[in-house]
Design an enzyme around this catalytic site. Structure first.
Site, PDB file in Angstrom:
ATOM      1  N   GLY A   1       0.820  -1.201   0.000  1.00  0.00           N
ATOM      2  CA  GLY A   1       0.000   0.000   0.000  1.00  0.00           C
ATOM      3  C   GLY A   1       0.854   1.251   0.000  1.00  0.00           C
TER       4      GLY A   1
ATOM      5  N   GLY B   1       2.193   4.925   1.537  1.00  0.00           N
ATOM      6  CA  GLY B   1       2.383   5.619   2.799  1.00  0.00           C
ATOM      7  C   GLY B   1       3.725   5.315   3.419  1.00  0.00           C
ATOM      8  N   ASN B   2       3.991   5.990   4.541  1.00  0.00           N
ATOM      9  CA  ASN B   2       5.305   5.899   5.168  1.00  0.00           C
ATOM     10  C   ASN B   2       5.587   4.529   5.768  1.00  0.00           C
ATOM     11  OD1 ASN B   2       6.269   8.628   4.693  1.00  0.00           O
ATOM     12  ND2 ASN B   2       4.672   9.289   6.094  1.00  0.00           N
TER      13      ASN B   2
ATOM     14  N   GLU C   1      -0.182  -1.856  -7.051  1.00  0.00           N
ATOM     15  CA  GLU C   1      -0.893  -0.723  -7.658  1.00  0.00           C
ATOM     16  C   GLU C   1       0.032   0.452  -7.933  1.00  0.00           C
ATOM     17  OE1 GLU C   1      -5.065  -0.240  -5.629  1.00  0.00           O
ATOM     18  OE2 GLU C   1      -3.504  -0.484  -4.125  1.00  0.00           O
TER      19      GLU C   1
ATOM     20  N   ASN D   1      -9.969   8.072   3.542  1.00  0.00           N
ATOM     21  CA  ASN D   1      -9.662   8.133   2.115  1.00  0.00           C
ATOM     22  C   ASN D   1     -10.570   7.170   1.353  1.00  0.00           C
ATOM     23  OD1 ASN D   1      -7.528  10.028   2.332  1.00  0.00           O
ATOM     24  ND2 ASN D   1      -6.145   8.415   2.977  1.00  0.00           N
TER      25      ASN D   1
ATOM     26  N   GLY E   1      -7.358  -0.268  -3.370  1.00  0.00           N
ATOM     27  CA  GLY E   1      -7.162  -1.628  -3.862  1.00  0.00           C
ATOM     28  C   GLY E   1      -6.871  -2.625  -2.768  1.00  0.00           C
TER      29      GLY E   1
ATOM     30  N   LYS F   1      -2.505   9.738  18.658  1.00  0.00           N
ATOM     31  CA  LYS F   1      -2.794  10.891  19.521  1.00  0.00           C
ATOM     32  C   LYS F   1      -2.258  10.696  20.942  1.00  0.00           C
ATOM     33  CE  LYS F   1      -6.760  12.816  17.024  1.00  0.00           C
ATOM     34  NZ  LYS F   1      -6.053  14.031  16.596  1.00  0.00           N
TER      35      LYS F   1
END
Length: 510
Positions: free
Chosen positions: A272, A274-275, A297, A387, A391, A411
């Site tokens: 996927g 992202g970091n 993807e 979001n 996929g 948080k």
């Protein structure tokens, strides 16, 4: 005149973005290119946003339906969100402004498995009564002499929109490197159910289509020349928690190789965006696996690292999502990358048939997971969309290994990523093989729900949250003689979430 427009007839169709936007009526259904901030139209959406304001000042309505491949960039989603010029959005959004408008109820939105989007569009579910959409607005790198198109940095759902659109608007983006030509593998997956043929991708490095897409040039209403960069967001250096998550995954894969269930080169990787996902790719590059391939993807910086080191032979995807530094590196080495990277339509990159055949290893992030292995990857406290599923569901349901990963808390510890019952379920216990946080890897294969709960609480939950989760589980077990397969107390199942909504903290009051 741009030297990227080689078809003689289409040179006469060149106009400004404002002129092209003027061709689009109120209420139009638009199929636009773009996937993960790459290859989306940039000039016409801004012109549409300006037009919406102008029409509103005249007392006239102007809204359109915006269909894309996945997320786009600020010129499209942010601009059209700010001006509220979109009535309906599909199938994925990653923009904060558009997200706010969706969660406020100003813009309607349908989240969607990305492998489904093309088929549903072709079936007419998002079209006019005649099953057509009004315009396909697609960014390309070049228009060749015969009218065939060289796509830009994404393929997305382009082929589906060309199939069903009444008219086309092409943005020829001179910022995109012309040497992208030859990187795409365009197989148009058409045909009604019962009439389709197999997708002949047997290995991640198979090329089964064409490097370009031939279109009906008579449908081109406008050609707009642009020179605008993609939304290339920087990646953060992997944090300590991200590195621990990555190491847990690498240790798991090591164990599968030693058990004889995976080859030493692994099966094709899906990662996927992202970091955290990028941290896993960094870990793979530092590890000992060799001759890997990916069937995914999105190409991220971490995959460029793997290609550069030689540990990854082939990366198959539908788009790029690289940092500015990654883009510079890509352009510098594009002649080599063109042999190593394959960009396909999302109809193919995300197709369950191919994913299952290849036995992919799917690694995606999550918002929250519950103790029984259900995963929420889209909604905050079950109500506000973050979001979208993208996929992740395509790969989760069909891969040989389905792994979801996240830090255990958010948080400052007020939010636990591990909850008694997921407030929204995108991926059920039936397809989730592993849940990973910085504290460990919960292997959920071959376990009952109660056995999964022990694994998830002890290996994934933050230590501060384990007693609270065990308290919920143990009291659920004592709550009558019925329902001990998946023990729950329905009055308390969402207590973490209700406390957060009331106090801004999931933790019980002391």
């Amino acid at each position: 005149m741009s030297d990227r427009i080689l078809h003689k007839g289409l040179k006469a169709k060149v106009m400004s973005a404002e002129e092209a936007a003027g061709l689009i009526p109120n209420g139009a259904i638009l199929g636009m290119s773009g996937f993960t901030g790459a290859g989306y139209p940039k000039a016409v959406p801004i012109a549409l946003s300006k037009r919406a304001i102008e029409e509103r000042m005249k007392g006239k309505a102007f809204k359109v339906t915006a269909l894309t491949g996945a997320s786009t960039g600020p010129e499209l989603d942010q601009a059209m969100g700010l001006t509220e010029s979109v009535s309906f959005r599909f199938p994925y959004n990653g923009d904060a402004v558009m997200r706010q408008k969706i969660n406020e109820g100003v813009i309607e939105y349908q989240d969607m498995h990305l492998s489904h989007a093309g088929s549903l569009v072709r079936y007419g579910y998002y079209g006019r009564p005649d099953n057509k959409i009004d315009f396909a607005i697609v960014e390309v790198t070049k228009i060749k002499e015969d009218g065939s198109l060289v796509f830009s940095s994404s393929c997305g759902a382009n082929t589906a929109y060309f199939d069903v659109a009444e008219k086309y608007i092409l943005e020829v983006n001179e910022w995109q490197d012309e040497r992208l030509e030859g990187m795409h593998d365009i197989l148009n997956v058409t045909g009604r159910h019962g009439e389709r043929t197999p997708i002949p991708v047997l290995r991640a490095d198979d090329r089964v289509g064409s490097p370009t897409l031939k279109i009906d040039v008579s449908k081109v209403a406008a050609v707009v020349v642009t020179n605008n960069p993609d939304r290339n967001a920087p990646f953060k250096a992997p944090e300590a928690d991200h590195k621990r998550i990555a190491q847990h995954i690498l240790d798991f894969l090591d164990g599968e190789v030693k058990a004889g269930r995976l080859p030493k080169s692994l099966t094709p990787l899906q990662s996927g965006v992202g970091n955290i996902a990028n941290a896993v790719l960094v870990g793979l590059n530092e590890g000992h696996f060799e001759n890997m391939m990916s069937y995914t993807e999105v190409i991220q910086d971490g995959m460029l690292d793997l290609l550069d080191s030689g540990k990854l032979k082939i990366a198959s995807a539908t788009a790029f999502s690289v940092s500015p530094e990654g883009q510079e590196r890509f352009n510098k080495n594009i002649d080599r990358y063109r042999k190593q990277i394959i960009l396909r339509p999302q109809d193919v990159s995300n197709h369950p048939e191919v994913i299952r055949r290849l036995g992919c290893i799917a690694m995606n992030g999550f918002v929250e997971a519950d103790i029984y292995g259900h995963v929420n990857s889209t909604h905050i406290v079950g109500k506000g969309i973050e979001n979208g599923i993208g996929g992740s569901g395509d790969f989760a349901r069909n891969s040989a290994y389905t792994i979801f990963m996240s830090p255990s808390v958010a948080k400052g510890g007020k939010i636990s990523a591990i909850v008694p019952f997921a407030s929204h379920i995108d991926h059920t216990e039936h397809e989730v093989n592993g849940i990973v946080t910085e504290y460990g890897f919960a292997d959920l294969r071959g376990k009952s729900p109660k056995q999964k709960a022990k694994e998830v609480i002890e290996k994934c939950a933050h230590p501060d949250w384990r007693p609270i989760l065990w308290d919920y589980y143990n009291r659920s077990m004592k709550n009558g003689s019925f329902g001990k397969h998946t023990p729950h107390m329905l009055k308390e199942a969402f207590s973490f979430h209700t406390r957060y909504l009331e106090t801004g903290d999931m933790r019980p009051k002391k």
